[in-house]
Design a protein around this motif. Structure first.
Motif, short mmCIF file in Angstrom:
data_model
loop_
_atom_site.label_atom_id
_atom_site.label_comp_id
_atom_site.label_asym_id
_atom_site.label_seq_id
_atom_site.Cartn_x
_atom_site.Cartn_y
_atom_site.Cartn_z
N ARG A 28 5.64 5.39 9.02
CA ARG A 28 6.87 6.17 8.88
C ARG A 28 8.03 5.28 8.47
N ASP A 29 8.16 4.14 9.15
CA ASP A 29 9.28 3.24 8.85
C ASP A 29 9.19 2.71 7.42
N THR A 30 7.98 2.36 6.99
CA THR A 30 7.79 1.81 5.66
C THR A 30 7.98 2.89 4.59
N TRP A 31 7.49 4.08 4.86
CA TRP A 31 7.60 5.19 3.92
C TRP A 31 9.06 5.53 3.64
N GLU A 32 9.90 5.45 4.65
CA GLU A 32 11.31 5.84 4.49
C GLU A 32 12.09 4.88 3.60
N ARG A 33 11.53 3.72 3.27
CA ARG A 33 12.24 2.79 2.39
C ARG A 33 12.21 3.22 0.92
N HIS A 34 11.30 4.11 0.57
CA HIS A 34 11.18 4.62 -0.80
C HIS A 34 10.92 3.48 -1.80
N GLU A 35 10.15 2.48 -1.39
CA GLU A 35 9.79 1.42 -2.32
C GLU A 35 8.66 1.89 -3.24
N LEU A 36 8.64 1.36 -4.45
CA LEU A 36 7.64 1.73 -5.45
C LEU A 36 7.03 0.47 -6.03
N VAL A 42 0.83 -1.21 0.00
CA VAL A 42 0.00 0.00 0.00
C VAL A 42 0.87 1.25 0.00
N VAL A 43 1.94 1.25 0.78
CA VAL A 43 2.84 2.40 0.82
C VAL A 43 3.53 2.58 -0.53
N ALA A 44 3.93 1.48 -1.14
CA ALA A 44 4.58 1.56 -2.45
C ALA A 44 3.63 2.11 -3.51
N TYR A 45 2.35 1.73 -3.44
CA TYR A 45 1.36 2.29 -4.37
C TYR A 45 1.19 3.78 -4.11
N LEU A 46 1.11 4.15 -2.83
CA LEU A 46 0.85 5.53 -2.46
C LEU A 46 2.00 6.44 -2.89
N ARG A 47 3.24 5.98 -2.73
CA ARG A 47 4.38 6.79 -3.14
C ARG A 47 4.38 7.03 -4.65
N LEU A 48 4.06 5.98 -5.39
CA LEU A 48 4.00 6.12 -6.84
C LEU A 48 2.88 7.08 -7.24
N ASP A 49 1.75 6.98 -6.57
CA ASP A 49 0.61 7.84 -6.86
C ASP A 49 0.94 9.29 -6.53
N MET A 50 1.68 9.52 -5.46
CA MET A 50 2.08 10.87 -5.10
C MET A 50 2.92 11.51 -6.20
N ALA A 51 3.86 10.73 -6.76
CA ALA A 51 4.70 11.27 -7.81
C ALA A 51 3.92 11.52 -9.10
#
Length: 285
Positions: free
Chosen positions: A211-219, A179-188
């Motif tokens: 926070r911990d998962t977000w900092e990994r910058h996974e996509l 979910v975090v990886a999807y969200l980071r891609l969607d943000m960009a």
């Protein structure tokens, strides 16, 4: 609030340097102590065939006007996959400044596809992992979206702030990472979307796991995959999912879950469908 493209670009590149060792890329490691894990900027620049100063300017986001050849060389040196490569290009190029419409409406065609999927859990996700519409079986499987305020019909918020989600997914950490990886891609993809930025800020403030998962910058782009659900009514469900996007409306995705025919999960899904028709309803925002 909006995406800080220069900061995001630098953090992304540093995270990708950190996951590579000199041995992995064929460079000698002289055993000198490294302040941070992974490749140094000088090593990455050498692999990419660009000057150290040129790479440093890219990583520090001093300008967003790098040539395609430079970005290609850096992407290759960092061993980026296709999703990561597109992410790099997106961050390293000027943004038009256009902001998406704040309110998304479900396309009639997607609504018809959703209604036709009566025997499988199906739902429509919009920008920022907002759940825009669903059928009764999806509500029975995940949560009764119709009973939630519209603001809370959001996959990222549910996964990290709803304790029931931790029990629903057999491998909750993997689901959370996805979910975090999807969200980071969607943000960009939508750098001017204030709703996405606000969601990230909220989850960063309220969830250490986020926070911990977000900092990994996974996509990761949501395409297809498998999740195991531990449902409180019907038990274990091993379900695959497929994502359907219309070419002219990529901001809305129809997610459909399926299972192997004649499997225990198929039996459990049929039981869940019977239960769903009497307890939950379909809906949209």
């Amino acid at each position: 609030m909006s995406l800080d493209r220069r900061a995001e670009l630098g953090e992304f590149l540093r995270s990708r340097r950190a996951r590579l060792s000199p041995e992995q890329v064929g460079l000698p490691d002289y055993g000198s102590r490294r302040r941070v894990p992974g490749l140094r900027r000088e090593e990455l620049a050498m692999l990419a065939g660009v000057s150290v100063d040129h790479y440093v300017r890219l990583e520090q986001g001093r300008t967003l006007h790098f040539s395609e050849s430079v970005l290609d060389a850096v992407a290759q040196a960092l061993r980026l996959n296709q999703v990561e490569r597109e992410h790099l290009y997106r961050l390293a190029r000027p943004w038009s400044g256009d902001e998406p419409q704040s309110e998304q409406q479900v396309r009639p065609g997607l609504r018809r596809l959703l209604d036709a999927a009566a025997d499988v859990p199906a739902y429509i996700v919009g920008r920022g992992t907002n759940v825009l519409a669903w059928n009764p079986l999806a509500a029975a499987l995940i949560t009764d979206f119709g009973a939630l305020p519209p603001r809370e019909r959001n996959l990222a918020r549910l996964v990290f702030l709803d304790e029931g989600m931790r029990e629903l997914y057999e491998d909750w950490p993997a689901k959370a990472a996805d979910v975090v990886a999807y969200l980071r891609l969607d943000m960009a993809r939508n750098p001017g979307d204030a709703g996405i930025a606000s969601l990230i800020e909220e989850l960063s403030a309220t969830s250490a796991d986020f926070r911990d998962t977000w900092e990994r910058h996974e996509l990761k782009d949501k395409t297809h995959g498998q999740y195991v659900y531990l449902h409180p009514v019907v038990g274990r469900l091993d379900l695959g999912y497929e994502t359907l996007r219309l070419p002219d409306d990529p901001d809305q995705a129809l997610i459909m879950h399926t299972t192997e025919p004649d499997s225990p999960s198929a039996t459990a899904l049929a039981l869940l469908a019977n239960w769903a028709h009497s307890t939950v309803r379909s809906g949209s925002r």
